[in-house]
Design a protein around this motif. Structure first.
Motif, PDB file in Angstrom:
ATOM      1  N   ARG A 175       0.778  -1.116  -0.076  1.00  0.00           N
ATOM      2  CA  ARG A 175      -0.168  -0.086   0.037  1.00  0.00           C
ATOM      3  C   ARG A 175       0.836   1.376   0.098  1.00  0.00           C
ATOM      4  O   ARG A 175       0.430   2.390  -0.650  1.00  0.00           O
ATOM      5  N   ARG A 176       1.979   1.146   0.916  1.00  0.00           N
ATOM      6  CA  ARG A 176       2.973   2.449   0.979  1.00  0.00           C
ATOM      7  C   ARG A 176       3.334   2.419  -0.574  1.00  0.00           C
ATOM      8  O   ARG A 176       3.546   3.714  -1.127  1.00  0.00           O
ATOM      9  N   ALA A 177       4.054   1.624  -1.188  1.00  0.00           N
ATOM     10  CA  ALA A 177       4.359   1.757  -2.509  1.00  0.00           C
ATOM     11  C   ALA A 177       3.364   2.224  -3.480  1.00  0.00           C
ATOM     12  O   ALA A 177       3.833   3.356  -4.565  1.00  0.00           O
ATOM     13  N   GLU A 178       2.135   1.958  -3.456  1.00  0.00           N
ATOM     14  CA  GLU A 178       1.186   2.228  -4.425  1.00  0.00           C
ATOM     15  C   GLU A 178       0.785   3.713  -4.065  1.00  0.00           C
ATOM     16  O   GLU A 178       0.535   4.665  -4.973  1.00  0.00           O
ATOM     17  N   GLU A 179       0.808   4.266  -2.855  1.00  0.00           N
ATOM     18  CA  GLU A 179       0.615   5.642  -2.392  1.00  0.00           C
ATOM     19  C   GLU A 179       1.673   6.664  -3.173  1.00  0.00           C
ATOM     20  O   GLU A 179       1.674   7.690  -3.383  1.00  0.00           O
ATOM     21  N   LEU A 180       2.997   6.029  -2.939  1.00  0.00           N
ATOM     22  CA  LEU A 180       4.212   6.614  -3.377  1.00  0.00           C
ATOM     23  C   LEU A 180       3.890   6.917  -5.014  1.00  0.00           C
ATOM     24  O   LEU A 180       4.324   8.059  -5.587  1.00  0.00           O
ATOM     25  N   ILE A 181       3.585   5.858  -5.509  1.00  0.00           N
ATOM     26  CA  ILE A 181       3.180   5.822  -7.111  1.00  0.00           C
ATOM     27  C   ILE A 181       2.241   7.045  -7.297  1.00  0.00           C
ATOM     28  O   ILE A 181       2.258   7.783  -8.199  1.00  0.00           O
ATOM     29  N   ALA A 182       1.172   6.994  -6.476  1.00  0.00           N
ATOM     30  CA  ALA A 182      -0.071   7.663  -7.040  1.00  0.00           C
ATOM     31  C   ALA A 182       0.236   9.018  -6.667  1.00  0.00           C
ATOM     32  O   ALA A 182      -0.395  10.308  -7.364  1.00  0.00           O
ATOM     33  N   ALA A 183       1.105   9.502  -5.654  1.00  0.00           N
ATOM     34  CA  ALA A 183       1.343  10.735  -5.129  1.00  0.00           C
ATOM     35  C   ALA A 183       1.974  11.560  -6.251  1.00  0.00           C
ATOM     36  O   ALA A 183       1.937  12.669  -6.523  1.00  0.00           O
ATOM     37  N   ARG A 222       3.555   2.225 -14.893  1.00  0.00           N
ATOM     38  CA  ARG A 222       3.054   2.914 -16.172  1.00  0.00           C
ATOM     39  C   ARG A 222       1.477   3.093 -16.380  1.00  0.00           C
ATOM     40  O   ARG A 222       1.254   4.351 -16.754  1.00  0.00           O
ATOM     41  N   GLU A 223       0.664   2.362 -15.781  1.00  0.00           N
ATOM     42  CA  GLU A 223      -0.536   2.622 -15.551  1.00  0.00           C
ATOM     43  C   GLU A 223      -1.063   3.995 -14.929  1.00  0.00           C
ATOM     44  O   GLU A 223      -1.763   4.699 -15.372  1.00  0.00           O
ATOM     45  N   ALA A 224      -0.203   4.269 -13.767  1.00  0.00           N
ATOM     46  CA  ALA A 224      -0.465   5.363 -13.174  1.00  0.00           C
ATOM     47  C   ALA A 224       0.012   6.392 -13.986  1.00  0.00           C
ATOM     48  O   ALA A 224      -0.624   7.538 -14.028  1.00  0.00           O
ATOM     49  N   ARG A 225       1.049   6.566 -14.504  1.00  0.00           N
ATOM     50  CA  ARG A 225       1.567   7.474 -15.324  1.00  0.00           C
ATOM     51  C   ARG A 225       0.733   8.014 -16.676  1.00  0.00           C
ATOM     52  O   ARG A 225       0.330   9.106 -16.967  1.00  0.00           O
ATOM     53  N   LEU A 226       0.107   6.948 -17.417  1.00  0.00           N
ATOM     54  CA  LEU A 226      -0.573   7.094 -18.641  1.00  0.00           C
ATOM     55  C   LEU A 226      -2.120   7.760 -17.939  1.00  0.00           C
ATOM     56  O   LEU A 226      -2.765   8.547 -18.574  1.00  0.00           O
ATOM     57  N   ARG A 227      -2.699   7.309 -16.864  1.00  0.00           N
ATOM     58  CA  ARG A 227      -3.800   7.882 -16.184  1.00  0.00           C
ATOM     59  C   ARG A 227      -3.391   9.408 -15.899  1.00  0.00           C
ATOM     60  O   ARG A 227      -4.125  10.198 -16.283  1.00  0.00           O
ATOM     61  N   HIS A 228      -2.453   9.813 -15.422  1.00  0.00           N
ATOM     62  CA  HIS A 228      -1.817  11.104 -15.090  1.00  0.00           C
ATOM     63  C   HIS A 228      -1.632  11.969 -16.261  1.00  0.00           C
ATOM     64  O   HIS A 228      -2.307  12.950 -16.371  1.00  0.00           O
ATOM     65  N   ALA A 229      -1.160  11.313 -17.328  1.00  0.00           N
ATOM     66  CA  ALA A 229      -0.971  12.108 -18.399  1.00  0.00           C
ATOM     67  C   ALA A 229      -2.378  12.323 -19.130  1.00  0.00           C
ATOM     68  O   ALA A 229      -2.683  13.422 -19.697  1.00  0.00           O
ATOM     69  N   ALA A 230      -3.347  11.423 -19.047  1.00  0.00           N
ATOM     70  CA  ALA A 230      -4.716  11.565 -19.588  1.00  0.00           C
ATOM     71  C   ALA A 230      -5.477  12.669 -19.038  1.00  0.00           C
ATOM     72  O   ALA A 230      -6.008  13.408 -19.639  1.00  0.00           O
ATOM     73  N   ARG A 231      -4.986  12.710 -17.604  1.00  0.00           N
ATOM     74  CA  ARG A 231      -5.788  14.151 -16.913  1.00  0.00           C
ATOM     75  C   ARG A 231      -5.024  15.427 -17.366  1.00  0.00           C
ATOM     76  O   ARG A 231      -5.719  16.344 -17.560  1.00  0.00           O
TER      77      ARG A 231
END
Length: 276
Positions: A175-183, A222-231
């Motif tokens: 969960r911590r790693a996922e939070e770092l990626i999402a942040a 990569r999925e988080a980056r693509l979602r961020h790029a879409a936003r």
């Protein structure tokens, strides 16, 4: 569309430094193969559907130490509608591993490949008598029948691999790693940096992350980056190059390619509202 069935011994291998102009689908029924796409690699054992996209250097062979590799294969131009089914199983650009398939599905997948081999009834020239032919679907009816059978394979493999994937579970380190990626998806995260942040070795972290989430850390990033790029494309006027850089993609060309694979249109068309 070309379909075949091989049972090869040690020493068999294919090397395409420039990649292929078509997609390659392999379904292993026995022995063990080793498949490389670019710098990524995957082992193929019974029940594994491995898919290679065109345009990337590829090699595949009987795995070292294996007595043989028995597998079905098909070369074709994949239907665009298959991309969303394959994306969750991407282990690298252009390499998809749909595995493991439940044993109950193996017969159905083999039957579909069998139809792809039998329906065209046009063995390739030079096939020795008594050996399994390599069938070439040359006319439109044969191609459509073969593509429909291969679509069944992709659907069965995607649903079967998802059903047999480990159930996500709670783990504070994951969960911590996922939070770092999402942040901050655009940060220069690596498996090592994420592992260090939760006090694990890179190998242990990658294994635990995949076990708990069903995907590798780099795929999640990569999925988080693509979602961020879409936003960013939706909400800002940043150029595509700046969106790529802000989302962690150093190459605009690479960004455009993976964005199109994920969303079905290039970044500029996505911003303009041309979305599937």
């Amino acid at each position: 569309m070309v379909t075949g069935r091989y049972d090869q011994g040690p020493g068999y291998g294919v090397n395409r430094p420039q990649g292929s102009c078509s997609w390659l689908f392999t379904f292993t029924t026995g022995g063990r193969g080793l498949i490389r796409q670019g710098s990524a690699r995957a082992e193929a054992v019974a029940g594994h559907l491995v898919v290679l996209a065109p345009g990337v250097a590829q090699r595949y062979a009987v795995a070292p130490g294996a007595p043989h590799w028995r597998f079905w294969w098909a070369h074709c131009q994949a239907r665009p509608s298959w991309t969303p089914w394959l994306l969750p199983y991407a282990v690298a650009d252009g390499l998809y591993v749909l595995a493991p398939l439940p044993g109950a599905l193996h017969g159905r997948v083999e039957a579909a490949f069998g139809r792809m081999l039998a329906d065209p009834r046009r063995p390739a020239r030079g096939t020795p008598p008594g050996e399994d032919p390599v069938a070439v679907a040359q006319d439109s009816v044969a191609r459509e029948l073969a593509l429909c059978a291969l679509e069944e394979v992709v659907l069965l493999a995607a649903s079967g691999a998802r059903a047999s994937a480990p159930e996500p579970g709670a783990d504070a380190r994951v969960r911590r790693a996922e939070e770092l990626i999402a942040a901050d998806p655009g940060a220069p995260h690596t498996v090592r940096s994420l592992a260090d942040s939760v006090a694990l070795s890179p190998s242990r972290f990658a294994h635990l992350f995949a076990l708990r989430t069903g995907r590798s850390p780099m795929r999640a990033l990569r999925e988080a980056r693509l979602r961020h790029a879409a936003r960013l494309l939706e909400a800002t006027d940043l150029t595509v190059e700046r969106v790529a850089a802000a989302s962690g993609f150093p190459s605009p060309f690479h960004f455009s390619r993976v964005f199109r694979a994920r969303y079905g249109v290039p970044p500029g068309a996505y911003r303009a509202g041309e979305r599937p």
